[in-house]
Design a protein around this motif. Structure first.
Motif, short mmCIF file in Angstrom:
data_model
loop_
_atom_site.label_atom_id
_atom_site.label_comp_id
_atom_site.label_asym_id
_atom_site.label_seq_id
_atom_site.Cartn_x
_atom_site.Cartn_y
_atom_site.Cartn_z
N PRO A 156 19.54 54.59 70.21
CA PRO A 156 18.08 54.49 70.86
C PRO A 156 16.75 55.29 70.61
O PRO A 156 15.44 54.80 69.97
N GLY A 157 16.99 56.22 70.52
CA GLY A 157 16.26 57.42 69.79
C GLY A 157 15.84 57.24 68.31
O GLY A 157 14.80 56.99 67.83
N GLN A 158 16.84 57.10 67.79
CA GLN A 158 16.94 56.59 66.14
C GLN A 158 15.74 55.73 66.21
O GLN A 158 14.79 54.90 64.81
N LEU A 159 16.41 54.34 66.78
CA LEU A 159 15.69 53.51 66.08
C LEU A 159 13.75 53.54 66.75
O LEU A 159 13.21 52.84 66.34
N ALA A 160 13.75 54.33 67.49
CA ALA A 160 12.04 54.02 68.24
C ALA A 160 11.56 55.15 66.91
O ALA A 160 9.89 55.49 67.33
N LEU A 161 12.20 55.27 66.35
CA LEU A 161 11.66 56.40 65.21
C LEU A 161 9.89 55.89 64.70
O LEU A 161 10.58 55.06 64.17
N PRO A 162 9.61 56.84 63.91
CA PRO A 162 7.99 56.38 62.98
C PRO A 162 9.27 56.24 61.74
O PRO A 162 9.72 56.79 60.96
N THR A 163 8.13 55.24 61.27
CA THR A 163 7.46 54.87 59.07
C THR A 163 7.18 55.35 58.28
O THR A 163 6.25 55.45 59.05
N ARG A 164 7.29 55.54 57.42
CA ARG A 164 6.24 55.03 56.35
C ARG A 164 4.95 54.43 56.35
O ARG A 164 4.81 54.16 55.61
N LEU A 165 6.03 53.48 56.85
CA LEU A 165 5.65 51.19 56.95
C LEU A 165 4.50 51.29 58.53
O LEU A 165 4.88 50.40 58.82
N ASP A 191 13.20 53.16 52.71
CA ASP A 191 12.24 53.42 54.01
C ASP A 191 13.41 53.75 55.01
O ASP A 191 13.06 55.20 55.50
N LEU A 192 14.34 53.10 55.12
CA LEU A 192 15.24 53.69 56.01
C LEU A 192 15.80 55.18 56.20
O LEU A 192 15.99 55.94 57.15
N ASN A 193 16.77 56.12 54.93
CA ASN A 193 16.99 56.83 55.41
C ASN A 193 15.68 58.23 55.20
O ASN A 193 16.15 59.52 55.51
N ALA A 194 14.57 57.75 54.39
CA ALA A 194 13.00 58.18 55.01
C ALA A 194 12.90 58.21 56.81
O ALA A 194 11.83 60.08 56.98
N ALA A 195 13.52 57.79 57.05
CA ALA A 195 12.66 57.69 58.79
C ALA A 195 13.77 58.42 59.35
O ALA A 195 13.24 58.92 60.13
N VAL A 196 15.30 58.91 58.86
CA VAL A 196 15.78 58.40 60.19
C VAL A 196 16.76 59.98 59.50
O VAL A 196 17.21 60.47 58.95
N PRO A 197 16.60 61.61 60.03
CA PRO A 197 16.84 62.50 59.13
C PRO A 197 18.58 62.50 59.02
O PRO A 197 19.10 62.69 60.34
N GLY A 198 18.79 62.73 57.71
CA GLY A 198 20.91 62.90 57.90
C GLY A 198 21.34 61.62 57.14
O GLY A 198 22.70 61.55 57.30
N LEU A 199 20.23 60.21 57.75
CA LEU A 199 21.42 59.06 57.58
C LEU A 199 21.94 58.67 56.84
O LEU A 199 22.94 58.64 56.57
N GLU A 200 21.54 58.68 55.11
CA GLU A 200 22.09 58.83 53.88
C GLU A 200 22.53 58.08 53.89
O GLU A 200 23.69 57.83 53.10
N VAL A 201 22.34 56.75 54.12
CA VAL A 201 22.25 55.16 53.53
C VAL A 201 22.37 54.97 51.90
O VAL A 201 21.58 54.96 51.27
N PRO A 202 23.51 54.65 51.58
CA PRO A 202 23.84 55.01 50.13
C PRO A 202 23.15 53.61 49.43
O PRO A 202 23.13 53.04 49.85
N HIS A 203 22.46 53.40 48.60
CA HIS A 203 22.38 52.52 47.45
C HIS A 203 23.06 52.09 46.44
O HIS A 203 23.94 52.96 45.63
N ASP A 204 23.73 50.82 46.50
CA ASP A 204 24.78 50.19 45.35
C ASP A 204 23.78 50.26 44.05
O ASP A 204 22.96 49.95 43.69
#
Length: 260
Positions: free
Chosen positions: A31-40, A153-166
């Protein structure tokens, strides 16, 4: 410029792979990560994830409308048509957040619906889109772009998430946005290289034909996508050595972003 074509089967695989990668990552968010701000703007991560689902369900919403009589636009018109719908997109996204508190379940539904829609309709089916009437196969390429951009955008918002790009999705996004630059600034004086996916000639002036071009810009795919979508300023990218630019016509700052 020759019109680039995209393999529909590969595009489908890429879109589903990128959506799957996002869903796997979203399942781990607190929940805390979902509440983080984004660059949007004022969007949180929760709103960003809802918007990612919205970008995919745009296919279904278009298929639910009557089929246009004919195609009246081309794929390369799409990047320039996105900004005009920003207010409506923001409002729709806020509604999604209220209706879908369980984002994993929401994305699972989005994925199932996408597969069913693509199984039921040929790539030649014409859709009414924000850019005009396009074939489903072409519009699916734009969904790959949306997924790649918002995964970043998601990777930039959540430190360490590192969702891979296909890889195929990243290639499609890189190529479409590189080709859009060549449409916006037609010419042959400057070569823009985004290895390993794209090379385009652009900017009015003397066309280069042999040897090393006098004006060369080179960068990596994600940096190019950030520049093209306004996530990164040209001057900052050059200053941080994210871009190499040589020649008097190699400054692309006045041409970017292409979409926002």
């Amino acid at each position: 410029m020759r019109t680039r074509t995209y393999n529909p089967a590969r595009t489908r695989t890429a879109v589903l792979a990128q959506l799957g990668a996002v869903r796997e990552a979203v399942r781990t968010l607190t929940p805390g990560q979902l509440a983080l701000p984004t660059r949007l703007g004022d969007w949180t991560v929760r709103e960003l994830v809802a918007h990612i689902g919205m970008a995919v369900t745009a296919i279904g919403r278009s298929l639910d409308r009557p089929e246009p009589a004919r195609q009246d636009t081309v794929l390369l018109d799409w990047p320039f048509a996105t900004a005009a719908n920003s207010a409506a997109i923001a409002e729709f996204t806020r509604g999604l957040v209220e209706r879908h508190p369980d984002l994993d379940a929401y994305l699972a539904d989005v994925e199932r619906d996408l597969v069913a829609r693509l199984d039921a309709h040929p790539g030649s089916r014409i859709l009414e889109t924000n850019a005009g009437a396009l074939p489903l196969a072409d519009y699916l390429v734009t969904r790959a772009v949306e997924l790649v951009v918002h995964t970043d955008d998601l990777n930039a918002a959540v430190p360490g998430l590192e969702v891979p790009h296909d890889r195929q999705a990243l290639a499609a996004a890189t190529r479409l946005l590189a080709d859009a630059l060549a449409v916006k600034a037609p010419g042959g004086s400057t070569e823009v290289r985004v290895p390993p996916y794209a090379v385009v000639q652009c900017v009015e002036g003397t066309r280069h034909t042999r040897g090393t071009p006098p004006n060369v810009v080179e960068t990596d795919p994600l940096t190019w996508i950030r520049l093209a979508t306004g996530r990164l300023a040209w001057a900052d990218a050059v200053a941080d050595a994210k871009v190499s630019a040589s020649g008097e016509r190699a400054d692309l700052g006045g041409l970017l972003p292409l979409m926002s």
